[in-house]
Design a protein around this motif. Sequence first.
Motif, PDB file in Angstrom:
ATOM      1  N   UNK A 122       0.820  -1.212   0.000  1.00 54.18           N
ATOM      2  CA  UNK A 122       0.000   0.000   0.000  1.00 54.18           C
ATOM      3  C   UNK A 122       0.857   1.267   0.000  1.00 54.18           C
ATOM      4  N   UNK A 123       2.156   1.120  -0.265  1.00 52.84           N
ATOM      5  CA  UNK A 123       3.027   2.294  -0.257  1.00 52.84           C
ATOM      6  C   UNK A 123       3.418   2.703   1.151  1.00 52.84           C
ATOM      7  N   UNK A 124       2.911   1.996   2.135  1.00 46.53           N
ATOM      8  CA  UNK A 124       3.219   2.326   3.533  1.00 46.53           C
ATOM      9  C   UNK A 124       3.656   1.058   4.262  1.00 46.53           C
ATOM     10  N   UNK A 125       2.854   0.584   5.162  1.00 51.45           N
ATOM     11  CA  UNK A 125       3.319  -0.494   6.045  1.00 51.45           C
ATOM     12  C   UNK A 125       2.579  -1.818   5.863  1.00 51.45           C
ATOM     13  N   UNK A 126       1.827  -1.982   4.772  1.00 50.67           N
ATOM     14  CA  UNK A 126       1.087  -3.232   4.645  1.00 50.67           C
ATOM     15  C   UNK A 126       1.311  -3.861   3.263  1.00 50.67           C
ATOM     16  N   UNK A 127       1.277  -5.199   3.243  1.00 51.39           N
ATOM     17  CA  UNK A 127       1.337  -5.910   1.969  1.00 51.39           C
ATOM     18  C   UNK A 127       0.303  -7.035   1.967  1.00 51.39           C
ATOM     19  N   UNK A 128      -0.018  -7.514   0.765  1.00 44.02           N
ATOM     20  CA  UNK A 128      -1.043  -8.548   0.606  1.00 44.02           C
ATOM     21  C   UNK A 128      -0.371  -9.913   0.460  1.00 44.02           C
ATOM     22  N   UNK A 129      -0.797 -10.860   1.272  1.00 43.10           N
ATOM     23  CA  UNK A 129      -0.357 -12.240   1.107  1.00 43.10           C
ATOM     24  C   UNK A 129      -1.597 -13.124   1.001  1.00 43.10           C
ATOM     25  N   UNK A 130      -1.479 -14.191   0.232  1.00 47.60           N
ATOM     26  CA  UNK A 130      -2.610 -15.093   0.050  1.00 47.60           C
ATOM     27  C   UNK A 130      -2.219 -16.525   0.350  1.00 47.60           C
ATOM     28  N   UNK A 131      -3.219 -17.370   0.465  1.00 45.50           N
ATOM     29  CA  UNK A 131      -2.974 -18.779   0.743  1.00 45.50           C
ATOM     30  C   UNK A 131      -3.690 -19.646  -0.281  1.00 45.50           C
ATOM     31  N   UNK A 132      -2.941 -20.572  -0.886  1.00 47.28           N
ATOM     32  CA  UNK A 132      -3.539 -21.531  -1.808  1.00 47.28           C
ATOM     33  C   UNK A 132      -4.141 -22.690  -1.009  1.00 47.28           C
ATOM     34  N   UNK A 133      -5.156 -23.317  -1.592  1.00 45.55           N
ATOM     35  CA  UNK A 133      -5.895 -24.345  -0.850  1.00 45.55           C
ATOM     36  C   UNK A 133      -5.020 -25.529  -0.462  1.00 45.55           C
ATOM     37  N   UNK A 134      -3.968 -25.795  -1.259  1.00 42.14           N
ATOM     38  CA  UNK A 134      -3.143 -26.966  -0.968  1.00 42.14           C
ATOM     39  C   UNK A 134      -2.106 -26.696   0.130  1.00 42.14           C
ATOM     40  N   UNK A 135      -2.003 -25.457   0.567  1.00 40.55           N
ATOM     41  CA  UNK A 135      -1.003 -25.123   1.584  1.00 40.55           C
ATOM     42  C   UNK A 135      -1.561 -25.344   2.986  1.00 40.55           C
ATOM     43  N   UNK A 136      -0.656 -25.489   3.992  1.00 38.60           N
ATOM     44  CA  UNK A 136      -1.108 -25.529   5.390  1.00 38.60           C
ATOM     45  C   UNK A 136      -1.874 -24.243   5.723  1.00 38.60           C
ATOM     46  N   UNK A 137      -2.732 -24.305   6.729  1.00 36.52           N
ATOM     47  CA  UNK A 137      -3.643 -23.190   7.000  1.00 36.52           C
ATOM     48  C   UNK A 137      -2.931 -21.930   7.483  1.00 36.52           C
ATOM     49  N   UNK A 138      -1.671 -22.037   7.910  1.00 31.31           N
ATOM     50  CA  UNK A 138      -0.983 -20.825   8.369  1.00 31.31           C
ATOM     51  C   UNK A 138       0.080 -20.345   7.379  1.00 31.31           C
ATOM     52  N   UNK A 139       0.114 -20.963   6.183  1.00 29.72           N
ATOM     53  CA  UNK A 139       1.157 -20.624   5.208  1.00 29.72           C
ATOM     54  C   UNK A 139       0.620 -19.606   4.205  1.00 29.72           C
ATOM     55  N   UNK A 140       1.322 -18.459   4.112  1.00 27.73           N
ATOM     56  CA  UNK A 140       0.910 -17.396   3.190  1.00 27.73           C
ATOM     57  C   UNK A 140       2.089 -16.967   2.321  1.00 27.73           C
ATOM     58  N   UNK A 141       1.769 -16.464   1.136  1.00 29.36           N
ATOM     59  CA  UNK A 141       2.833 -15.972   0.269  1.00 29.36           C
ATOM     60  C   UNK A 141       2.291 -14.880  -0.649  1.00 29.36           C
ATOM     61  N   UNK A 142       3.190 -14.324  -1.459  1.00 31.71           N
ATOM     62  CA  UNK A 142       2.788 -13.308  -2.417  1.00 31.71           C
ATOM     63  C   UNK A 142       1.984 -13.955  -3.547  1.00 31.71           C
ATOM     64  N   UNK A 143       1.325 -13.133  -4.356  1.00 34.40           N
ATOM     65  CA  UNK A 143       0.464 -13.646  -5.420  1.00 34.40           C
ATOM     66  C   UNK A 143       1.297 -13.986  -6.662  1.00 34.40           C
ATOM     67  N   UNK A 144       0.821 -14.946  -7.435  1.00 32.47           N
ATOM     68  CA  UNK A 144       1.589 -15.386  -8.604  1.00 32.47           C
ATOM     69  C   UNK A 144       0.663 -15.974  -9.656  1.00 32.47           C
ATOM     70  N   UNK A 145       1.142 -15.991 -10.898  1.00 33.42           N
ATOM     71  CA  UNK A 145       0.370 -16.606 -11.965  1.00 33.42           C
ATOM     72  C   UNK A 145       1.173 -16.622 -13.251  1.00 33.42           C
TER      73      UNK A 145
END
Length: 277
Positions: free
Chosen positions: A146-169
């Motif tokens: 957001x240009x400040x102090x926050x970023x977006x991370x997402x979780x794919x369904x095959x990952x453990x429930x606490x695992x997050x990463x950046x978006x990709x495609x």
Amino acid sequence: MHATLGRDPDTHVLLVTEDYLVPVHEAEGGPALQFRGADALDSEPAGWAYLGTYGGTNYAMARGARDMRADQWLGLRDIGAEVGDLDAGLLVQAVGLAQWHDRSAHCPQCGTMTELRDSGWVRHCPVDRTDIFPRTDPAMIVLVHDGADRCVLGRQSVWPTDRFSVLAGFVEPGESAEQAVAREVFEEVRLMVTDIRYVTSQPWPLPQSLMLGFTARVDGDQTLVVDQDEIVEAAWFSRAELMDAGRTRPRLPSPVSIAFQLITDWLGEKPAAPAWT
Ligand SMILES: [Zn+2]
């Protein structure tokens, strides 16, 4: 080239199994690839490739089966971040070529068995006489902030429930990498991004991707909406939350990944080890 390598008994050969594992031994500085002698190239029918020359030593990969001569047999995800630069480069190249050999054993036009040529870098169809070359699929991976102090991370369904990463495609036909970033972010979390900046890239030969790493900014007051098709969960995270990762949530991707690099670049420092174990 094979004949030349065959006559050089000092050729270092990395065996790659059918499930893309390689022999690893414990060296003084940590884990290291275990190379075999030039006789390992006798398994030529199963596939081999010349990898290059470094410091006067020829390197090659050959397909082989797991044996007891190595301490461990490990994959790219297991040791990619732990071995030295030379080993990491050879590993990525060897696994990428092995993957390509396996997928191009038959001619895509007529189905005939292809022949290995040019030191393992060409597969040739003897019927329609086409040469098939290794290919790389461009994919993009993006840290949305957001240009400040926050970023977006997402979780794919095959990952453990606490695992997050950046978006990709994947980059689609007719699309620039930057357009892929904007489209993919909108598809996954319904955010419109601007200020799309290329950062770095990473080969990811599982099976044949080149990950192009970006950052992109979200302006204004936009609502994050998760598209359940691609990811099951996504959220804004602050730097403080990510530095405390692992103890609460989320867990971050492996240090071998470009995703980890994008996140730690944005953080400005690396969180402590529990963040990704
Ligand atoms: Zn053919």
